[in-house]
Write a protein that holds these residues in place. Structure first.
Motif, PDB file in Angstrom:
ATOM      1  N   LEU A  14       0.825  -1.206   0.000  1.00 32.84           N
ATOM      2  CA  LEU A  14       0.000   0.000   0.000  1.00 32.84           C
ATOM      3  C   LEU A  14       0.858   1.256   0.000  1.00 32.84           C
ATOM      4  N   GLU A  22      -3.524  13.640  -2.208  1.00 31.35           N
ATOM      5  CA  GLU A  22      -3.996  13.431  -0.841  1.00 31.35           C
ATOM      6  C   GLU A  22      -2.935  12.855   0.079  1.00 31.35           C
ATOM      7  N   TYR A 155     -17.388  -4.840  -2.118  1.00 29.00           N
ATOM      8  CA  TYR A 155     -16.467  -4.336  -1.100  1.00 29.00           C
ATOM      9  C   TYR A 155     -15.260  -5.264  -0.916  1.00 29.00           C
ATOM     10  N   CYS A 166     -11.814  -2.760  -1.395  1.00 23.94           N
ATOM     11  CA  CYS A 166     -12.089  -1.762  -0.358  1.00 23.94           C
ATOM     12  C   CYS A 166     -11.588  -2.299   0.976  1.00 23.94           C
ATOM     13  N   PRO A 183      -4.115   8.120   7.975  1.00 21.10           N
ATOM     14  CA  PRO A 183      -4.664   6.991   8.745  1.00 21.10           C
ATOM     15  C   PRO A 183      -5.830   6.364   7.977  1.00 21.10           C
ATOM     16  N   LEU A 187     -14.654   1.899   8.639  1.00 19.60           N
ATOM     17  CA  LEU A 187     -15.964   2.196   8.057  1.00 19.60           C
ATOM     18  C   LEU A 187     -17.092   1.437   8.754  1.00 19.60           C
ATOM     19  N   TRP A 198     -22.354  11.183   5.911  1.00 20.19           N
ATOM     20  CA  TRP A 198     -22.321  11.614   4.508  1.00 20.19           C
ATOM     21  C   TRP A 198     -23.729  11.877   4.026  1.00 20.19           C
ATOM     22  N   LEU A 211     -21.769  10.088  -0.452  1.00 18.45           N
ATOM     23  CA  LEU A 211     -21.028   8.871  -0.108  1.00 18.45           C
ATOM     24  C   LEU A 211     -20.544   8.154  -1.372  1.00 18.45           C
ATOM     25  N   ARG A 214     -17.629   9.721  -2.755  1.00 28.04           N
ATOM     26  CA  ARG A 214     -16.439   9.403  -1.950  1.00 28.04           C
ATOM     27  C   ARG A 214     -15.877   8.033  -2.350  1.00 28.04           C
ATOM     28  N   MET A 219     -11.746   4.653  -5.301  1.00 27.12           N
ATOM     29  CA  MET A 219     -11.505   3.785  -6.472  1.00 27.12           C
ATOM     30  C   MET A 219     -10.411   4.388  -7.342  1.00 27.12           C
ATOM     31  N   LEU A 224      -8.687   1.288  -8.885  1.00 28.29           N
ATOM     32  CA  LEU A 224      -9.793   0.380  -9.206  1.00 28.29           C
ATOM     33  C   LEU A 224     -10.638   1.108 -10.260  1.00 28.29           C
ATOM     34  N   LEU A 237     -23.073  -0.892  -2.635  1.00 23.58           N
ATOM     35  CA  LEU A 237     -21.999  -0.514  -1.703  1.00 23.58           C
ATOM     36  C   LEU A 237     -22.542   0.415  -0.624  1.00 23.58           C
TER      37      LEU A 237
HETATM   38  C1  HEC Z   1      -5.440   2.009  -1.018  1.00 23.00           C
HETATM   39  C2  HEC Z   1      -6.235   2.045   0.152  1.00 23.00           C
HETATM   40  C3  HEC Z   1      -7.737   2.262   0.012  1.00 23.00           C
HETATM   41  C4  HEC Z   1      -8.615   1.520  -0.738  1.00 23.00           C
HETATM   42  C5  HEC Z   1      -8.329   0.347  -1.649  1.00 23.00           C
HETATM   43  C6  HEC Z   1      -9.924   2.084  -0.463  1.00 23.00           C
HETATM   44  N1  HEC Z   1      -9.821   3.124   0.402  1.00 23.00           N
HETATM   45 FE1  HEC Z   1     -11.354   4.203   1.169  1.00 23.00          FE
HETATM   46  N2  HEC Z   1     -10.031   5.415   2.151  1.00 23.00           N
HETATM   47  C7  HEC Z   1      -8.663   5.253   2.174  1.00 23.00           C
HETATM   48  C8  HEC Z   1      -8.051   6.357   2.930  1.00 23.00           C
HETATM   49  C9  HEC Z   1      -6.570   6.553   3.191  1.00 23.00           C
HETATM   50  C10 HEC Z   1      -9.128   7.189   3.347  1.00 23.00           C
HETATM   51  C11 HEC Z   1      -9.037   8.474   4.149  1.00 23.00           C
HETATM   52  C12 HEC Z   1      -8.615   9.580   3.253  1.00 23.00           C
HETATM   53  C13 HEC Z   1      -8.657  10.918   3.907  1.00 23.00           C
HETATM   54  O1  HEC Z   1      -8.789  11.040   5.114  1.00 23.00           O
HETATM   55  O2  HEC Z   1      -8.585  11.871   3.149  1.00 23.00           O
HETATM   56  C14 HEC Z   1     -10.346   6.543   2.857  1.00 23.00           C
HETATM   57  C15 HEC Z   1     -11.637   7.040   3.088  1.00 23.00           C
HETATM   58  C16 HEC Z   1     -12.802   6.388   2.739  1.00 23.00           C
HETATM   59  C17 HEC Z   1     -14.130   6.820   3.108  1.00 23.00           C
HETATM   60  C18 HEC Z   1     -14.461   8.042   3.928  1.00 23.00           C
HETATM   61  C19 HEC Z   1     -14.345   7.710   5.387  1.00 23.00           C
HETATM   62  C20 HEC Z   1     -14.872   8.817   6.282  1.00 23.00           C
HETATM   63  O3  HEC Z   1     -14.195   9.114   7.257  1.00 23.00           O
HETATM   64  O4  HEC Z   1     -15.946   9.337   6.038  1.00 23.00           O
HETATM   65  C21 HEC Z   1     -15.011   5.918   2.574  1.00 23.00           C
HETATM   66  C22 HEC Z   1     -16.522   5.939   2.719  1.00 23.00           C
HETATM   67  C23 HEC Z   1     -14.228   4.943   1.852  1.00 23.00           C
HETATM   68  N3  HEC Z   1     -12.909   5.237   1.982  1.00 23.00           N
HETATM   69  C24 HEC Z   1     -14.776   3.867   1.153  1.00 23.00           C
HETATM   70  C25 HEC Z   1     -14.035   3.016   0.346  1.00 23.00           C
HETATM   71  C26 HEC Z   1     -14.628   2.036  -0.556  1.00 23.00           C
HETATM   72  C27 HEC Z   1     -16.104   1.774  -0.724  1.00 23.00           C
HETATM   73  C28 HEC Z   1     -13.585   1.429  -1.191  1.00 23.00           C
HETATM   74  C29 HEC Z   1     -13.654   0.373  -2.286  1.00 23.00           C
HETATM   75  C30 HEC Z   1     -14.276   0.790  -3.514  1.00 23.00           C
HETATM   76  C31 HEC Z   1     -12.357   2.012  -0.667  1.00 23.00           C
HETATM   77  N4  HEC Z   1     -12.676   2.967   0.248  1.00 23.00           N
HETATM   78  C32 HEC Z   1     -11.082   1.611  -1.051  1.00 23.00           C
HETATM   79  C33 HEC Z   1      -7.963   4.229   1.572  1.00 23.00           C
HETATM   80  C34 HEC Z   1      -8.498   3.273   0.724  1.00 23.00           C
END
Ligand code: HEC
Length: 257
Positions: A14, A22, A155, A166, A183, A187, A198, A211, A214, A219, A224, A237
């Protein structure tokens, strides 16, 4: 021991990912701004715009209540249960899709699901449920059961060039670890019940986002293929993550980094 190694390996993988614009954690200045914005969320203005749009195109609170066969009293708790299966739509729909249906019923061209007008209007409608407990029922009917299963599958399924799901970044095993100084948020209901916060204002994007929008951000960042807003997988989702937040108090617009 074995899982320890697996986690270390997947985190090493990762940390090689570039997280677009970001990659920076919150600085002290950002933190101060965050505290100030908590007092005065910039998205309040956008939600107010959404209220005006709802009045203009959908007959306001009364219009949406009537369209959903609710009274104005029962509307907030009902809205706290979306996404829902609605027979009129023959599918599980989010609040934004309901609003599209209502706009076209009223003779207007519906806003696109990814338009900022739709984000504003659907955020306003969801905010009518503020203070209600998120009450999605994923066992209400076969369609909801199916949507939950599809959401969970979406997911968990690894996709894209890096073979990430995810869950790779948001599972119990990695929550709290740091990806490129970011960090990884929990979820699930055990952590912050994210879906109840959201739509939210994203400080890094200076805009109000839903949402599903987001999800698209994650993705894109994780390479993805981006799934369109309103598609069965995206709604599923949302169903899956909303069910993780069941019982949490709805508080929108949220405020996010
Ligand atoms: C490579 C790692 C990674 C993957 C894969 C990933 N995420 Fe995330 N996601 C993060 C990170 C890091 C944050 C926080 C980013 C920030 O704080 O700006 C985040 C934030 C989020 C949030 C917002 C959380 C909040 O505090 O409100 C959601 C909802 C979310 N992801 C859903 C998903 C979904 C659904 C998938 C699959 C389609 C996914 N993520 C795939 C790393 C990932």
């Amino acid at each position: 021991m074995k899982t320890g190694i697996k986690i270390a390996l997947s985190l090493a993988l990762l940390s090689t990912l570039s997280f677009g614009g970001e990659q920076f954690a919150m600085s002290d200045a950002d933190r101060a701004m965050y505290a100030e914005m908590l007092e005065n969320n910039p998205a309040d203005l956008m939600v107010a715009n959404g209220e005006e749009l709802l009045a203009e195109y959908c007959g306001g609170d009364e219009g949406i209540a009537a369209f959903l066969n609710q009274s104005e009293d029962s509307l907030p708790a009902y809205l706290a249960g979306f996404p829902r299966y609605l027979p009129e739509f023959k599918q599980v729909v989010g609040i934004d899709q309901v609003l599209q249906g209502l706009m076209s019923k009223n003779g207007h061209k519906p806003f696109k699901l990814k338009s900022s007008d739709m984000f504003d209007m659907s955020s306003y409608v969801k905010s009518l449920a503020n203070g209600e407990k998120s009450n999605i029922d994923v066992n209400a009917n076969p369609q909801m059961k199916e949507a939950y299963a599809l959401g969970k599958k979406t997911y968990m399924t690894k996709r894209g060039g890096r073979g990430l799901s995810c869950n790779s970044c948001h599972s119990d095993a990695v929550i709290g670890s740091v990806l490129r100084t970011q960090p990884l948020p929990d979820l699930s209901a055990k952590g912050v019940a994210v879906a109840a916060t959201w739509p939210a204002y994203r400080m890094t994007k200076s805009s109000l986002r839903t949402l599903q929008r987001r999800f698209q951000g994650c993705m894109k960042n994780a390479l993805l293929k981006v799934i369109p807003i309103g598609s069965p997988e995206m709604v599923a989702l949302e169903v899956y993550l909303t069910s993780e937040a069941k019982g949490a108090e709805i508080a929108v617009p949220g405020l996010k980094r």
